[in-house]
Design an enzyme around this catalytic site. Structure first.
Site, PDB file in Angstrom:
ATOM      1  N   SER A 202       0.664  -1.412   0.096  1.00  0.00           N
ATOM      2  CA  SER A 202       0.039  -0.039   0.095  1.00  0.00           C
ATOM      3  C   SER A 202       0.918   1.185   0.022  1.00  0.00           C
ATOM      4  O   SER A 202       1.600   1.384  -0.924  1.00  0.00           O
ATOM      5  CB  SER A 202      -0.937  -0.042   1.164  1.00  0.00           C
ATOM      6  OG  SER A 202      -2.006   0.874   1.031  1.00  0.00           O
ATOM      7  N   GLU A 334      -9.194  -4.873  -4.957  1.00  0.00           N
ATOM      8  CA  GLU A 334      -8.470  -3.984  -3.964  1.00  0.00           C
ATOM      9  C   GLU A 334      -9.631  -3.067  -3.346  1.00  0.00           C
ATOM     10  O   GLU A 334      -9.721  -2.761  -2.215  1.00  0.00           O
ATOM     11  CB  GLU A 334      -7.479  -3.143  -4.705  1.00  0.00           C
ATOM     12  CG  GLU A 334      -6.269  -4.001  -4.989  1.00  0.00           C
ATOM     13  CD  GLU A 334      -5.168  -3.958  -4.026  1.00  0.00           C
ATOM     14  OE1 GLU A 334      -5.440  -3.589  -2.878  1.00  0.00           O
ATOM     15  OE2 GLU A 334      -4.059  -4.067  -4.717  1.00  0.00           O
ATOM     16  N   HIS A 453      -7.821  -5.381  -0.274  1.00  0.00           N
ATOM     17  CA  HIS A 453      -6.603  -4.811  -0.262  1.00  0.00           C
ATOM     18  C   HIS A 453      -6.232  -5.202   1.285  1.00  0.00           C
ATOM     19  O   HIS A 453      -6.737  -5.457   2.095  1.00  0.00           O
ATOM     20  CB  HIS A 453      -7.018  -3.306   0.217  1.00  0.00           C
ATOM     21  CG  HIS A 453      -5.788  -2.244   0.442  1.00  0.00           C
ATOM     22  ND1 HIS A 453      -4.719  -2.297  -0.888  1.00  0.00           N
ATOM     23  CD2 HIS A 453      -5.241  -1.481   1.005  1.00  0.00           C
ATOM     24  CE1 HIS A 453      -3.886  -1.423  -0.516  1.00  0.00           C
ATOM     25  NE2 HIS A 453      -4.018  -0.960   0.919  1.00  0.00           N
TER      26      HIS A 453
END
Length: 556
Positions: A202, A334, A453
Site C-alpha cells: 500500500s 482492492e 486490499h
C-alpha cells in the site's frame, strides 16, 4: 509416536531456554532473543534498534541524523515506540516522536544471507513494523534476513512548505536512513549488505517505488517489491504541499510566514499533529482518489539538505535509468476494502457522486472540472462500470470494482508498462486467491469473490493467531502461502521468482514484462498459478484510451 512428540517438546523447550544471543555490531553490543518458527525451527530476533537520532525539537522537519550507537549491551527483546498516530479502534493517540527503530530477524548470525527490508503501509499516517502484524517466521524459514522499520508519519513525516524552510519527505528519508543502517550493520546479523530487497504494501509500496526513483537511495538496495501501490496511485504524491502546511499553521494561529511558522511548529507537542493525519472521517469525497494531505512531494531546488525527490514521479519513471529488478502487482478486489469501510461511516458517498459526475474523473489526469472533457471521461466510466445507472447499494460490487481500478489496478498496470520498457526485469502479478487466510476481507464481512486490499499480507507473514483466526491444517490457503513466500524469497535471492523448476510452483516460469511478445504477462496467484496477458482486458483498454485521449500531464 508419543516418544517423538516428547522429544519435540523437549527440543522446543530447549530453544526457548537458551541463553539470549549477544552480538557485537558497528553500533554497539546488542542482546536479542531466540524465537520459534515451527517444529525444529528457530531464529534470532533483535527488536527496537535505533537507526537514527530521535527526530525531536530542532531535528523535527529535518532529514534524519544517523544514530551514534550506544555503550554497554543494548536489550533488544522489545519493540521500540510507534510513531505518533491514532489507535484505529479507540482513536486514542499512541506512539512517541522518538520512534525511528527497526527490527532484525535472522536464522544465522554468521554468513551472508539475502536481506528483505519491509516498509509498512497505512496511508502515510498509521502503522509500524512490529511483529504483532509482521511476524517474520514464514519468510525467515526460506533463508533470508528480515528487517522491518518505523518511519515518521502524517505531518511529522511529510509536511512541506515547498520552500527551503521545510523541504519535506521526512518519512521517505527515514526509510533511506534505515537502508544506510542496513549497509553499515546487517553483516553482524548474518545479512549481506550487497543483496538487499526493499518490499512494502500500500503506502509502503508507494514508498518502495519512490525509493526506486530516488537518486538519494542509489546503491542502498538491489531489488524492489511493491504490493498494491506505486508512486502514481492517486493518494501517493502531493503536488500542492504548501496549501496544507499553511492550513496547519493557520489552525494553530501561527505566523503566515513559513520561516517563522516552521520553527513555531517545532515547539508544539507531537500529539498536536495527530488530528491532521488522514482518517476516513476527515478526508473529503472522493476519499483516497486524490492525494493525501501529507505525502511525498518534489523538494525545492534551494533545499538546505539532500533531496530525495527532485521532480514528479512520472518524469522520473520516464527519464531515469532503471537497472534494478522490480516485482509489482495488486489484489483483484482492492477497492472493496475502502468502499466497505467508507460506507460504514458515510452513507452519503453515492449521493455525492451521483450529484457531481466530476468525482469519477481521475484527479491525476489534470482535467478541468465541469468541462466537456470531464463529462466525456465520467460518462465513459459510468457506462462501463454502472451501465449509466445511478449509484446505489444494488451496484456495490461494481462500485468496488471501479474504486479498485481507479485507485490501484490501472496506475499499477501503467507503472508495469512504463518500467517494462527499461532494461531491468519487471515481474507483474495479480493476487486473486480467496481463501482461509484472506483475514482482512473476513474481518470486514466482505463476501464478494476475490482478494481485497491487504489480503495478501497474511500469506507472507504469520498473522492468523494475532487476528484470532482458526485455520484448518489441511487448508489450501497454506499451499498458496507457501507458493507466495517461495516466489518472493526466490526474487530476493536470485532476482527471479521462479529461477528453477519447482513442483510447489507448478514448475512454472514467470516471464518478465519485457519477455512478453505482444501483451503484458502477469502471474495470477489464485487457487493455482497461471500466466495470463493483462493487456487484453476491456477495462485496461478503456483506461488507456481515456488517458491517451483526455489526460494532461498524467500523474505529474
Amino acid at each position: 509416536m508419543d516418544v517423538f512428540w516428547l522429544f519435540a517438546a523437549v527440543l522446543i523447550t530447549g530453544i526457548s531456554a537458551q541463553n539470549r544471543p549477544t552480538i557485537t555490531t558497528p553500533s554497539g553490543q546488542i542482546q536479542g532473543t531466540v524465537e520459534s518458527c515451527g517444529l525444529f525451527c528457530s531464529y534470532y530476533s533483535f527488536k527496537g534498534i535505533p537507526y537514527a537520532q530521535p527526530p525531536v525539537n530542532n531535528l523535527r522537519f529535518r532529514n534524519p541524523v544517523p544514530h551514534p550507537g550506544w555503550s554497554g549491551v543494548r536489550d533488544a527483546s522489545q519493540h521500540g515506540s510507534f510513531c505518533p498516530q491514532y489507535e484505529l479502534l479507540t482513536l486514542e493517540i499512541i506512539g512517541d516522536e522518538d520512534c525511528l527503530f527497526l527490527n532484525v530477524y535472522s536464522q544465522e548470525l554468521i554468513g551472508q544471507r539475502p536481506v528483505m527490508v519491509w516498509i509498512h503501509g497505512g496511508g502515510y499516517s498509521s502503522g509500524f513494523g512490529d511483529a504483532e502484524v509482521y511476524d517474520p517466521q514464514k519468510l525467515v524459514r526460506e533463508g533470508v534476513v528480515i528487517v522491518t522499520i518505523n518511519y515518521r508519519l502524517g505531518a511529522l513525516g511529510f509536511l512541506s512548505t515547498g520552500d527551503e524552510h521545510a523541504q519535506g519527505n521526512w518519512g521517505l528519508k527515514d526509510c533511506i536512513e534505515a537502508l544506510r543502517w542496513v549497509q553499515r550493520n546487517i553483516a553482524a546479523y548474518g545479512g549481506n549488505p550487497n543483496d538487499v530487497t526493499i518490499i512494502g504494501n500500500s503506502a509502503g509500496a508507494s514508498l518502495v517505488h519512490f525509493l526506486y526513483l530516488s537518486d538519494m537511495a542509489n546503491g542502498l538496495f538491489h531489488k524492489a517489491i511493491a504490493q498494491s501501490g506505486t508512486a502514481i496511485v492517486p493518494f501517493a504524491f502531493q503536488t500542492n504541499p504548501r496549501f496544507y502546511a499553511d492550513r496547519l499553521a493557520n489552525f494553530f494561529g501561527l505566523s503566515s510566514d513559513s520561516a517563522n511558522y516552521v520553527d513555531q511548529l517545532r515547539m508544539l507537542p507531537a500529539s498536536s499533529f495527530i488530528p491532521f493525519q488522514e482518517a476516513l472521517l476527515t478526508i473529503p469525497v472522493p476519499r483516497f482518489l486524490r492525494a493525501l494531505d501529507f505525502a511525498p512531494t518534489v523538494e525545492p531546488v534551494n533545499s538546505p539538505e539532500l533531496r530525495a525527490l527532485t521532480t514528479d514521479p512520472m518524469s522520473l519513471m520516464q527519464t531515469r535509468q532503471h537497472t534494478i529488478p522490480f516485482l509489482m502487482g495488486y489484489n483483484d478486489l482492492e477497492g472493496s476494502f475502502f468502499t466497505t469501510v467508507e460506507f460504514a461511516v458515510d452513507q452519503t458517498v453515492f449521493a455525492q457522486f451521483n450529484a457531481n459526475h466530476d468525482l469519477f474523473v481521475p484527479f491525476f489526469w489534470n482535467i478541468y472540472t465541469a468541462s466537456p472533457t470531464s463529462a466525456a471521461v465520467s460518462s465513459a466510466f459510468r457506462q462501463h462500470y454502472f451501465n449509466n445507472q445511478q449509484l446505489s447499494l444494488a451496484l456495490f460490487f461494481e462500485w468496488s470494482r471501479y474504486y479498485g481500478d481507479h485507485m490501484f489496478l490501472f496506475p499499477i498496470h501503467y507503472t508495469a508498462q512504463v518500467h517494462g520498457q527499461s532494461q531491468a526485469p519487471v515481474y507483474y502479478y495479480q493476487f486473486s486467491y480467496d481463501g482461509d487466510l484472506n483475514l482482512f476481507k473476513k474481518s470486514l464481512g466482505i463476501t464478494d469473490p476475490g482478494a481485497t486490499h491487504t489480503d495478501e499480507i497474511p500469506y507472507l507473514f504469520e498473522l492468523a493467531e494475532q487476528m484470532g483466526a482458526q485455520i484448518p491444517p489441511e487448508s489450501h490457503a497454506f499451499t498458496v502461502s507457501d507458493r507466495m513466500v517461495r516466489m518472493w524469497t526466490n526474487f530476493a535471492k536470485y532476482s527471479d521468482p521462479t529461477p528453477n523448476f519447482d513442483p510447489l510452483l507448478q514448475n512454472l516460469e514467470w516471464p518478465t514484462v519485457q519477455e512478453s511478445d505482444d501483451g503484458i504477462s502477469i502471474m495470477d496467484i489464485g487457487q493455482n498459478l497461471m500466466i495470463t496477458d493483462a493487456s487484453t482486458t476491456e477495462t485496461f483498454r478503456l483506461w488507456h484510451h481515456l488517458q491517451d485521449q483526455y489526460a494532461t500531464n498524467p500523474f505529474s
